[in-house]
Design a protein around this motif. Structure first.
Motif, PDB file in Angstrom:
ATOM      1  N   LYS A 100       1.655  11.213   5.375  1.00 37.60           N
ATOM      2  CA  LYS A 100       1.825  12.305   6.473  1.00 37.60           C
ATOM      3  C   LYS A 100       1.147  13.524   6.164  1.00 37.60           C
ATOM      4  O   LYS A 100       0.459  14.167   6.993  1.00 37.60           O
ATOM      5  CB  LYS A 100       3.282  12.486   6.733  1.00 37.60           C
ATOM      6  N   GLN A 101       1.316  13.997   5.025  1.00 33.15           N
ATOM      7  CA  GLN A 101       0.718  15.492   4.477  1.00 33.15           C
ATOM      8  C   GLN A 101      -0.782  15.328   4.530  1.00 33.15           C
ATOM      9  O   GLN A 101      -1.253  16.024   5.173  1.00 33.15           O
ATOM     10  CB  GLN A 101       1.330  15.638   3.264  1.00 33.15           C
ATOM     11  N   GLU A 120       8.157  15.888   4.878  1.00 29.89           N
ATOM     12  CA  GLU A 120       8.009  15.288   6.209  1.00 29.89           C
ATOM     13  C   GLU A 120       9.128  14.318   6.595  1.00 29.89           C
ATOM     14  O   GLU A 120       8.958  13.515   7.593  1.00 29.89           O
ATOM     15  CB  GLU A 120       6.526  14.555   6.246  1.00 29.89           C
TER      16      GLU A 120
END
Length: 381
Positions: free
Chosen positions: A13-14, A375
């Motif tokens: 996600k990052q 996240e």
């Protein structure tokens, strides 16, 4: 296995959110043709030091080298002893061994699982040169009594900050309290590179220059290329990693706040269960939650229960570093005993009662880390 899948850690996600900016940073380095000791590294050192309220940061190739360079700059060498906790990753000790010095294993405090001042006092000898408190999981070691011991005995203090980016101890940032801070930017850390990277922090200009020389084959900063002031190593932070870290450093404060918010929700939801929950921080101290670790007497059952439901978990650490074969030859010290020898092919049994490291021996059997990254979504928590 159920349909639920919650990873212990996810960098996807990052990376997805930062992808365009990271690619731009890498392209900038490639187009520049400067890959070692260039502007990206210098700018990252300045920016990272500012983020910590440190005077100086010196980029190196990884967190283990950060510890080794800091210890060498502190004057540690063959015949010296350095007190380290046994409840940590083994690199805390191997950095000492790499200098020809001897790690002396001390116990940890039961409340924080960080280096116990009382155990440190028992481990002191005339050969002790330095202490290495580890800010474990992102929780600060109790630095004031450790610093008092160091001042009393004339010892250097190297903070192991591999898991402690933006951790606070009584309003002071980890890595600025002792003589040195040693940081890792391994990809899974709170501030992670796209590979291995690390940094040493210090408030002393002379010590910072010593670290710069030690990481660069002993060369004086700005001096002639082939004039070497000391015996050093080649463990420099490269420009590509520095560029990636600069992109991520701008988000570190927000990510740290997000980790703390996850921890607060965990603690609220897990109240009343037969678990020991981590301290969220108080009196100006704050946890940066590299890991969210609970302690449970039925740890292995709990781990299997979570795994069967698709919930990631991990044990940090299942074996104290005084027990593996790597350190089986150390002579017993007052602060604790070395490995008695590994039995069979599996995990070695705990040291007998009276080993000198009782909290460590209990911790390795009870700690369990739950999913933790900024996240994580509310429904996953």
């Amino acid at each position: 296995m159920t349909s639920t899948q919650i990873p212990f850690l996810s960098l996807k996600k990052q990376q997805g959110l930062l992808g365009p900016e990271l690619r731009q940073a890498v392209t900038r380095v490639v187009d520049s043709g400067v890959f070692i000791l260039g502007p990206e590294g210098r700018n990252f050192e300045t920016e990272f030091a500012a983020a910590l309220d440190a005077r100086f940061a010196v980029g190196v190739s990884n967190g283990t080298d950060a510890l080794r360079v800091a210890l060498e700059a502190a004057g540690v060498g063959p015949g010296d002893e350095v007190i380290v906790p046994s409840f940590t990753f083994i690199a805390t000790a191997t950095a000492v061994s790499a200098l020809g010095a001897r790690p002396v294993f001390a116990d940890v405090d039961d409340a924080s699982l960080t280096l116990s001042p009382e155990s440190v006092r028992r481990a002191l000898t005339g050969k002790t040169k330095a202490l290495v408190p580890v800010h474990l999981y992102g929780y600060p070691a109790d630095m004031d009594p450790l610093l008092a011991i160091a001042r009393e005995k004339g010892l250097k203090v190297v903070e192991d900050c591999a898991q402690a980016h933006l951790t606070k101890y009584r309003s002071r940032t980890a890595g600025t309290i002792g003589d040195f801070g040693a940081f890792s930017f391994y990809p899974s850390k709170n501030l992670g590179a796209a590979g291995d990277a690390g940094a040493v922090t210090t408030q002393d200009a002379g010590l910072a220059e010593t670290c710069r020389q030690l990481r660069n084959c002993g060369r004086v900063t700005g001096g002639p290329a082939y004039q070497h002031a000391r015996i050093g190593q080649n463990c420099r932070l490269d420009e590509l990693q520095a560029a990636v870290l600069r992109v991520k450093l701008r988000r570190l404060k927000d990510w740290t706040q997000a980790r703390r918010a996850v921890a607060e929700r965990y603690c609220a939801g897990l109240q009343g269960l037969p678990l020991r929950l981590p301290d969220l921080g108080r009196d100006g101290s704050s946890h940066s939650f590299h890991l969210f670790v609970v302690r449970c007497d039925r740890r292995d059952e709990l781990a299997m229960h979570l795994t069967a439901r698709g919930i990631g978990n991990g044990v940090y650490y299942p074996i104290p570093i005084h027990r593996p074969p790597a350190y089986a030859n150390l002579t017993p010290k007052p602060g604790g005993l070395p490995a008695p020898g590994v039995a069979g092919a599996g995990v070695p049994p705990p040291d007998p009662i009276g080993s000198g490291l009782p909290v460590t021996e209990t911790a390795v059997q009870t700690v369990l880390a739950l999913p933790m990254f900024p996240e994580l979504e509310a429904v996953e928590i």
